[in-house]
Design a protein around this motif. Sequence first.
Motif, short mmCIF file in Angstrom:
data_model
loop_
_atom_site.label_atom_id
_atom_site.label_comp_id
_atom_site.label_asym_id
_atom_site.label_seq_id
_atom_site.Cartn_x
_atom_site.Cartn_y
_atom_site.Cartn_z
N GLN A 215 -49.79 -43.65 -114.16
CA GLN A 215 -50.25 -43.30 -113.32
C GLN A 215 -50.36 -41.47 -113.23
OE1 GLN A 215 -49.85 -45.12 -109.76
NE2 GLN A 215 -49.93 -46.35 -111.73
N PRO B 26 -46.00 -44.01 -104.96
CA PRO B 26 -45.00 -43.66 -105.17
C PRO B 26 -44.07 -43.96 -103.81
CG PRO B 26 -45.68 -41.40 -105.93
CD PRO B 26 -47.11 -42.22 -105.01
N SER B 27 -43.16 -44.37 -104.32
CA SER B 27 -41.70 -44.76 -103.67
C SER B 27 -41.27 -43.98 -102.09
CB SER B 27 -40.13 -45.50 -103.99
OG SER B 27 -41.02 -46.42 -104.77
N PHE C 82 -46.59 -36.65 -106.10
CA PHE C 82 -45.56 -37.27 -106.95
C PHE C 82 -44.16 -37.03 -106.31
CE2 PHE C 82 -48.94 -38.64 -110.03
CZ PHE C 82 -49.39 -39.71 -110.87
N LYS D 20 -45.52 -44.55 -116.34
CA LYS D 20 -45.69 -42.85 -115.23
C LYS D 20 -46.90 -42.53 -115.80
CE LYS D 20 -42.85 -41.29 -112.45
NZ LYS D 20 -43.45 -41.59 -111.09
#
Length: 85
Positions: free
Chosen positions: A11, A81-82, A36, A8
């Motif tokens: 990212q 991000p998903s 995010f 994380k």
Amino acid sequence: MAERFTEKQGQYLAFIYNYSVIFGQSPAEADLQRFFGTSAPTVHQMLKTLTAKQFISRVPGKARSIALLVDLDEIPRLVRPSGGR
């Protein structure tokens, strides 16, 4: 070899790097929050963590003052991000 930062954290560093390249300035906390999909306190805490670990520097009270302190070859590829748009 152990990673210097978590996935994380990597990212966040990747986003800061890519945003800076694209827009010619570092992102605001609101830009990180939108990308995010997290809350303002979550983003702020991550930036405090990255600063404490000396992965970034910031100038208190100055907007868009994030500067990367890691080598560019350490920054991972940015992944959306998903659930992102």
